[in-house]
Scaffold this motif. Sequence first.
Motif, PDB file in Angstrom:
ATOM      1  N   LYS A  27       9.639  13.274   5.193  1.00 24.29           N
ATOM      2  CA  LYS A  27       9.487  12.563   3.924  1.00 24.29           C
ATOM      3  C   LYS A  27       7.995  12.482   3.561  1.00 24.29           C
ATOM      4  O   LYS A  27       7.198  11.864   4.284  1.00 24.29           O
ATOM      5  N   PRO A  28       7.587  13.069   2.443  1.00 21.58           N
ATOM      6  CA  PRO A  28       6.188  13.021   2.038  1.00 21.58           C
ATOM      7  C   PRO A  28       5.850  11.712   1.332  1.00 21.58           C
ATOM      8  O   PRO A  28       6.710  11.068   0.720  1.00 21.58           O
ATOM      9  N   SER A  29       4.606  11.313   1.415  1.00 25.01           N
ATOM     10  CA  SER A  29       4.115  10.170   0.656  1.00 25.01           C
ATOM     11  C   SER A  29       2.637  10.380   0.377  1.00 25.01           C
ATOM     12  O   SER A  29       2.016  11.310   0.913  1.00 25.01           O
ATOM     13  N   ALA A  30       2.074   9.539  -0.456  1.00 30.87           N
ATOM     14  CA  ALA A  30       0.664   9.688  -0.822  1.00 30.87           C
ATOM     15  C   ALA A  30       0.057   8.325  -1.100  1.00 30.87           C
ATOM     16  O   ALA A  30       0.752   7.368  -1.476  1.00 30.87           O
ATOM     17  N   LEU A  31      -1.258   8.255  -0.924  1.00 28.07           N
ATOM     18  CA  LEU A  31      -2.048   7.081  -1.259  1.00 28.07           C
ATOM     19  C   LEU A  31      -3.198   7.559  -2.141  1.00 28.07           C
ATOM     20  O   LEU A  31      -3.951   8.453  -1.746  1.00 28.07           O
ATOM     21  N   VAL A  90      -6.839  11.588  -2.905  1.00 25.82           N
ATOM     22  CA  VAL A  90      -5.399  11.606  -2.633  1.00 25.82           C
ATOM     23  C   VAL A  90      -5.206  11.847  -1.144  1.00 25.82           C
ATOM     24  O   VAL A  90      -5.531  12.918  -0.631  1.00 25.82           O
ATOM     25  N   GLU A  91      -4.699  10.845  -0.453  1.00 24.20           N
ATOM     26  CA  GLU A  91      -4.349  10.993   0.962  1.00 24.20           C
ATOM     27  C   GLU A  91      -2.855  11.286   1.040  1.00 24.20           C
ATOM     28  O   GLU A  91      -2.040  10.525   0.523  1.00 24.20           O
ATOM     29  N   ARG A  92      -2.523  12.382   1.702  1.00 26.56           N
ATOM     30  CA  ARG A  92      -1.117  12.757   1.849  1.00 26.56           C
ATOM     31  C   ARG A  92      -0.635  12.449   3.265  1.00 26.56           C
ATOM     32  O   ARG A  92      -1.376  12.631   4.236  1.00 26.56           O
ATOM     33  N   PHE A  93       0.592  11.999   3.355  1.00 29.84           N
ATOM     34  CA  PHE A  93       1.225  11.666   4.630  1.00 29.84           C
ATOM     35  C   PHE A  93       2.584  12.341   4.683  1.00 29.84           C
ATOM     36  O   PHE A  93       3.184  12.645   3.646  1.00 29.84           O
ATOM     37  N   GLN A 127       2.683   4.658   6.506  1.00 28.58           N
ATOM     38  CA  GLN A 127       1.306   4.489   6.030  1.00 28.58           C
ATOM     39  C   GLN A 127       0.647   3.260   6.650  1.00 28.58           C
ATOM     40  O   GLN A 127      -0.535   3.300   7.025  1.00 28.58           O
ATOM     41  N   LEU A 128       1.391   2.174   6.764  1.00 32.85           N
ATOM     42  CA  LEU A 128       0.827   0.982   7.401  1.00 32.85           C
ATOM     43  C   LEU A 128       0.458   1.264   8.849  1.00 32.85           C
ATOM     44  O   LEU A 128      -0.579   0.808   9.345  1.00 32.85           O
ATOM     45  N   GLU A 129       1.294   2.026   9.521  1.00 34.63           N
ATOM     46  CA  GLU A 129       0.999   2.378  10.910  1.00 34.63           C
ATOM     47  C   GLU A 129      -0.214   3.298  11.025  1.00 34.63           C
ATOM     48  O   GLU A 129      -0.848   3.365  12.089  1.00 34.63           O
ATOM     49  N   GLN A 130      -0.548   3.979   9.931  1.00 40.00           N
ATOM     50  CA  GLN A 130      -1.737   4.826   9.905  1.00 40.00           C
ATOM     51  C   GLN A 130      -2.975   4.070   9.427  1.00 40.00           C
ATOM     52  O   GLN A 130      -4.022   4.683   9.203  1.00 40.00           O
ATOM     53  N   GLY A 131      -2.852   2.753   9.258  1.00 38.56           N
ATOM     54  CA  GLY A 131      -4.021   1.936   8.943  1.00 38.56           C
ATOM     55  C   GLY A 131      -4.168   1.515   7.503  1.00 38.56           C
ATOM     56  O   GLY A 131      -5.137   0.818   7.156  1.00 38.56           O
ATOM     57  N   GLY A 166     -12.844   1.592 -12.849  1.00 39.88           N
ATOM     58  CA  GLY A 166     -13.773   0.589 -13.359  1.00 39.88           C
ATOM     59  C   GLY A 166     -13.591  -0.811 -12.819  1.00 39.88           C
ATOM     60  O   GLY A 166     -14.337  -1.720 -13.204  1.00 39.88           O
ATOM     61  N   LEU A 167     -12.634  -1.006 -11.938  1.00 43.58           N
ATOM     62  CA  LEU A 167     -12.402  -2.351 -11.408  1.00 43.58           C
ATOM     63  C   LEU A 167     -13.444  -2.705 -10.347  1.00 43.58           C
ATOM     64  O   LEU A 167     -13.903  -1.830  -9.609  1.00 43.58           O
ATOM     65  N   PRO A 168     -13.779  -3.994 -10.235  1.00 45.40           N
ATOM     66  CA  PRO A 168     -14.791  -4.404  -9.245  1.00 45.40           C
ATOM     67  C   PRO A 168     -14.223  -4.609  -7.845  1.00 45.40           C
ATOM     68  O   PRO A 168     -14.870  -5.209  -6.996  1.00 45.40           O
ATOM     69  N   TYR A 169     -13.016  -4.102  -7.592  1.00 47.25           N
ATOM     70  CA  TYR A 169     -12.382  -4.242  -6.281  1.00 47.25           C
ATOM     71  C   TYR A 169     -11.578  -2.976  -5.995  1.00 47.25           C
ATOM     72  O   TYR A 169     -11.234  -2.222  -6.910  1.00 47.25           O
ATOM     73  N   PRO A 170     -11.232  -2.723  -4.733  1.00 44.87           N
ATOM     74  CA  PRO A 170     -10.473  -1.513  -4.389  1.00 44.87           C
ATOM     75  C   PRO A 170      -8.992  -1.656  -4.754  1.00 44.87           C
ATOM     76  O   PRO A 170      -8.329  -2.611  -4.350  1.00 44.87           O
ATOM     77  N   LEU A 171      -8.506  -0.683  -5.502  1.00 43.85           N
ATOM     78  CA  LEU A 171      -7.102  -0.633  -5.923  1.00 43.85           C
ATOM     79  C   LEU A 171      -6.505   0.663  -5.409  1.00 43.85           C
ATOM     80  O   LEU A 171      -7.148   1.714  -5.433  1.00 43.85           O
ATOM     81  N   ALA A 172      -5.257   0.610  -4.959  1.00 41.57           N
ATOM     82  CA  ALA A 172      -4.565   1.814  -4.483  1.00 41.57           C
ATOM     83  C   ALA A 172      -3.212   1.945  -5.160  1.00 41.57           C
ATOM     84  O   ALA A 172      -2.570   0.943  -5.522  1.00 41.57           O
ATOM     85  N   LEU A 173      -2.790   3.195  -5.314  1.00 43.43           N
ATOM     86  CA  LEU A 173      -1.440   3.521  -5.761  1.00 43.43           C
ATOM     87  C   LEU A 173      -0.740   4.180  -4.581  1.00 43.43           C
ATOM     88  O   LEU A 173      -1.158   5.221  -4.101  1.00 43.43           O
ATOM     89  N   GLN A 174       0.335   3.557  -4.115  1.00 44.96           N
ATOM     90  CA  GLN A 174       1.070   4.024  -2.941  1.00 44.96           C
ATOM     91  C   GLN A 174       2.401   4.598  -3.412  1.00 44.96           C
ATOM     92  O   GLN A 174       3.241   3.884  -3.968  1.00 44.96           O
ATOM     93  N   LEU A 175       2.602   5.908  -3.189  1.00 43.69           N
ATOM     94  CA  LEU A 175       3.792   6.611  -3.640  1.00 43.69           C
ATOM     95  C   LEU A 175       4.582   7.095  -2.427  1.00 43.69           C
ATOM     96  O   LEU A 175       4.042   7.833  -1.592  1.00 43.69           O
ATOM     97  N   VAL A 176       5.849   6.695  -2.331  1.00 47.38           N
ATOM     98  CA  VAL A 176       6.667   7.041  -1.168  1.00 47.38           C
ATOM     99  C   VAL A 176       7.977   7.669  -1.640  1.00 47.38           C
ATOM    100  O   VAL A 176       8.370   7.528  -2.803  1.00 47.38           O
ATOM    101  N   THR A 177       8.663   8.335  -0.713  1.00 49.85           N
ATOM    102  CA  THR A 177       9.891   9.049  -1.092  1.00 49.85           C
ATOM    103  C   THR A 177      11.050   8.764  -0.138  1.00 49.85           C
ATOM    104  O   THR A 177      11.955   9.591   0.005  1.00 49.85           O
TER     105      THR A 177
END
Length: 370
Positions: free
Chosen positions: A51-55, A43-46, A141-145, A117-128
């Motif tokens: 305004k908090p968000s997480a990846l 869990v990456e927090r921003f 988050q995009l500006e943070q890479g 279990g997926l064969p590729y990287p998946l992310a859940l992006q939560l913003v407020t």
Amino acid sequence: MDLESLLAAAQDLLAVPSTADRPADLHRALDLVLGFVGPGFTVERFESGGKPSALVHRHAERPRFRIILNAHLDVVPAAPHQFRPRRDGTRLYARGAQDMKVSALVQAQVFRELAGGLPYPLALQLVTDEEVGGRDGTLHQLEQGVIGDFVVIGEQSRLRVVTDSKGMVTAGLRAVGRGAHGAYPWLGDNALLKLHRTVDNLLAAYPVATEEVWRTTVNLARIETPNEARNQVPALAEAWLDIRFPPQDTDLNGRTVQEVTAHLATFCEPGVTPVVHHVDPPHHADRDRPEVRRLQRAAWDQGYRAGFLRKHGAADGRFYYRRGVDAVIFGVGGDGQHGPEEYVDTTTVAPYYRALREFLLDPCGVPAVP
């Protein structure tokens, strides 16, 4: 998926008044969804602008994600009773039910079931902060890479795929006049009247829409003056404008803040100045892209016609579009968005869950809709 368990969790989330002016409740909504996802993930927090968000993902080092599921947990203000969720048949009423806390929980459910279990990287992006512009959440988050190849935003769509959204101009009009006694108006210069004439000029070019139309619209959101006396000519006045435009409007699309300011100035009476805060482009995703067709097929397999939609409102997909990343909106059904009777259609929740699972298990491999 146990639908009743998910709807119970949704009611807990919907009871949180996570509006922009309540930072503690923004954190509380975010923590509720992260708790719903559960342990075992990175869990990456921003935080930006309060305004908090997480990846959320399963990697020690953040990769370029194959797919990002994007959800916002903030809502627009509402009367207190709208934060007391209630069910009536197949409708779950509450502020944020349609826009978009229920879709967010479904995305979180699918993520926690499949991401490991997926064969590729998946992310859940939560913003407020989506309801107040998205710049402190998705854009930050995009500006943070943070970046991916394809994005599914869970805004409401009744399992149709939204590939196009209008651009947005956030602007104001500031009028300066000259104060005087209200009994002697010829000695003053009424800033409110100058502002009203300017608004009339603008609405003559962009008439108020009385039905759904794919053209530029102007919403006059507020007119105010610091004047406090009935018998005084106002020396200052200000208006708020919310302008939405399709790609075909060449006066706005592709223009800089300075160019849009110059365009709005052509409607202004002497003494009225436009102030443009933001110009965001329209959003578009390639309808022939394999992932778009695959998502459409997944909805079709759940019994939904899965047509394409165009949205008049802006969404965070525009920030990905600027970076050459295709993003679509795909969410549950309901009605009353931002209104006093907002609800989610609970009959669309399980099909949405199954369609998301089907899509993520094979994002490119199934033929298009017949």
